[in-house]
Design a protein around this motif. Sequence first.
Motif, mmCIF file in Angstrom:
data_model
loop_
_atom_site.group_PDB
_atom_site.id
_atom_site.type_symbol
_atom_site.label_atom_id
_atom_site.label_comp_id
_atom_site.label_asym_id
_atom_site.label_seq_id
_atom_site.Cartn_x
_atom_site.Cartn_y
_atom_site.Cartn_z
ATOM 1 N N UNK A 1 16.896 18.501 4.195
ATOM 2 C CA UNK A 1 15.743 17.802 3.631
ATOM 3 C C UNK A 1 15.272 16.705 4.568
ATOM 4 N N UNK A 2 14.020 16.398 4.437
ATOM 5 C CA UNK A 2 13.385 15.321 5.167
ATOM 6 C C UNK A 2 12.888 14.335 4.125
ATOM 7 N N UNK A 3 13.060 13.050 4.410
ATOM 8 C CA UNK A 3 12.525 12.035 3.509
ATOM 9 C C UNK A 3 11.375 11.324 4.199
ATOM 10 N N UNK A 4 10.384 11.002 3.408
ATOM 11 C CA UNK A 4 9.195 10.314 3.919
ATOM 12 C C UNK A 4 8.808 9.217 2.945
ATOM 13 N N UNK A 5 8.005 8.282 3.415
ATOM 14 C CA UNK A 5 7.472 7.274 2.503
ATOM 15 C C UNK A 5 6.020 6.976 2.842
ATOM 16 N N UNK A 6 5.305 6.587 1.808
ATOM 17 C CA UNK A 6 3.890 6.211 1.920
ATOM 18 C C UNK A 6 3.835 4.744 2.345
ATOM 19 N N UNK A 7 3.092 4.432 3.394
ATOM 20 C CA UNK A 7 3.033 3.079 3.938
ATOM 21 C C UNK A 7 2.079 2.152 3.191
ATOM 22 N N UNK A 8 1.217 2.711 2.361
ATOM 23 C CA UNK A 8 0.282 1.858 1.615
ATOM 24 C C UNK A 8 0.442 2.114 0.115
ATOM 25 N N UNK A 9 0.052 1.124 -0.663
ATOM 26 C CA UNK A 9 0.182 1.223 -2.119
ATOM 27 C C UNK A 9 -0.871 2.163 -2.677
ATOM 28 N N UNK A 10 -0.471 2.935 -3.696
ATOM 29 C CA UNK A 10 -1.381 3.906 -4.318
ATOM 30 C C UNK A 10 -2.594 3.235 -4.936
ATOM 31 N N UNK A 11 -2.357 2.181 -5.704
ATOM 32 C CA UNK A 11 -3.441 1.571 -6.491
ATOM 33 C C UNK A 11 -4.410 0.749 -5.661
ATOM 34 N N UNK A 12 -3.876 0.031 -4.654
ATOM 35 C CA UNK A 12 -4.730 -0.906 -3.924
ATOM 36 C C UNK A 12 -5.037 -0.481 -2.491
ATOM 37 N N UNK A 13 -4.232 0.405 -1.942
ATOM 38 C CA UNK A 13 -4.409 0.807 -0.556
ATOM 39 C C UNK A 13 -3.889 -0.214 0.435
ATOM 40 N N UNK A 14 -3.344 -1.315 -0.069
ATOM 41 C CA UNK A 14 -2.807 -2.351 0.814
ATOM 42 C C UNK A 14 -1.448 -1.921 1.373
ATOM 43 N N UNK A 15 -1.042 -2.496 2.508
ATOM 44 C CA UNK A 15 0.248 -2.116 3.098
ATOM 45 C C UNK A 15 1.416 -2.372 2.141
ATOM 46 N N UNK A 16 2.345 -1.465 2.125
ATOM 47 C CA UNK A 16 3.546 -1.614 1.304
ATOM 48 C C UNK A 16 4.693 -1.958 2.241
#
Length: 128
Positions: free
Chosen positions: A98-113
């Motif tokens: 398996x490969x793990x990934x993460x989203x760098x920005x927040x879903x609701x605001x689009x701001x950096x996470x």
Amino acid sequence: MKEKTGNGIARHIKSPQTDYDLHSLIEKRWSPRSFSEKEISEEQLFELFDAARWAASAFNEQPWQYVYAFRGTPGFEQLWNCLMPGNQPWTKSAAVLMVTMYRKSRKKTGTPNSSAAHDLGMANAHLL
């Protein structure tokens, strides 16, 4: 201590030298340099993913995603070919890659996470 694997081969399990009493699951944890050929069911795998789902994350974003493939499938070969050559020999017989990934920005605001990588680490710890 020696323990027999599913294929009858004995393996040496190191006894930890801890400063404090730890939960037995942590004390018995070890990092194999190869994997048995024992299969894992999709249901068992989904139990692990469900454990990851319950990990804490900033603002309950759960920015992680898992991509997986079972041994013997084209997806497994694709993931295996992405590994560094030094990791390929000891992962060839793994039941799942398996490969793990993460989203760098927040879903609701689009701001950096800024906590996304940490949150992924929490999810991976729960999965393990």
